[in-house]
Write a protein that holds these residues in place. Structure first.
Motif, short mmCIF file in Angstrom:
data_model
loop_
_atom_site.label_atom_id
_atom_site.label_comp_id
_atom_site.label_asym_id
_atom_site.label_seq_id
_atom_site.Cartn_x
_atom_site.Cartn_y
_atom_site.Cartn_z
N THR A 267 -11.17 -7.13 -21.26
CA THR A 267 -9.95 -7.88 -20.92
C THR A 267 -8.88 -7.00 -20.28
OG1 THR A 267 -9.12 -7.62 -23.18
CG2 THR A 267 -10.33 -9.65 -22.68
N ILE B 178 -12.59 -17.67 -16.28
CA ILE B 178 -12.77 -17.22 -17.66
C ILE B 178 -13.21 -18.41 -18.50
CG2 ILE B 178 -11.60 -16.31 -19.71
CD1 ILE B 178 -9.72 -14.78 -17.74
N TYR C 222 -13.85 -10.75 -21.70
CA TYR C 222 -13.88 -12.11 -21.18
C TYR C 222 -15.31 -12.45 -20.80
CZ TYR C 222 -8.79 -12.02 -20.37
OH TYR C 222 -7.43 -11.95 -20.52
#
Length: 166
Positions: free
Chosen positions: A125, A141, A159
């Motif tokens: 992230t 995402i 993610y």
């Protein structure tokens, strides 16, 4: 800059590229020294990619030197054969020069011809440049994997990102 599909003859330079990336950045999966692939194994792996209909590695060359790659690894079973999981690495001195965009463009052209419908990847992230590139290339995402990696003694979130090809 030249983008092309990997060939067996690239095996030694590909190993060297991956080892250099392991040393340069904390964003790759392996720590420095953790990669143990030998030349015979790498050649066998490349041949398996070339034999597969839904997997490929694309490499970026600059003056006969490998400076980046994008691997697309397709699902093994009927139910997920239309998916490809992506891994990208670009040497630090070559980032920000459009290589990532060129690798993704070449890979997507191949993926459509190979019958790939869904592209997916994970990214830390805090990898702002990576997230930015993936969003620019149309990825969204889909979720967050909390504490999915342990980097330098710290848990890191990732993610899950994906893109559906039309």
């Amino acid at each position: 800059m030249r983008i092309r599909q990997i060939a067996k003859r690239d095996a030694p330079n590909y190993i060297a590229l991956c080892k250099k990336l392991d040393q340069e950045t904390k964003f790759m999966m392996l720590d420095p020294g953790e990669r143990t692939t030998n030349l015979k194994e790498q050649k066998r792996f490349i041949q398996s990619l070339l034999d597969a209909r839904n997997s490929m590695v694309f490499i970026a060359e600059h003056e006969d030197r490998l400076v980046g790659y994008l691997g697309a690894y397709g699902g093994e079973f009927r139910r997920n054969r239309h998916n490809a999981y992506l891994v990208i690495g670009i040497l630090q001195q070559f980032t920000g020069k459009g290589i990532g965009t060129a690798l993704f463009t070449e890979m997507e052209n191949w993926a459509k011809q190979a019958g790939i419908h869904r592209l997916e990847l994970t990214v830390m992230t805090h990898n702002i440049a990576g997230v930015s590139l993936y969003k620019k290339m149309g990825f969204t995402i889909e979720g967050i994997a909390k504490h999915s990696l342990l980097v330098d003694g710290n848990y890191v979130d990732e993610y899950y990102m994906a893109k559906i090809l039309s």
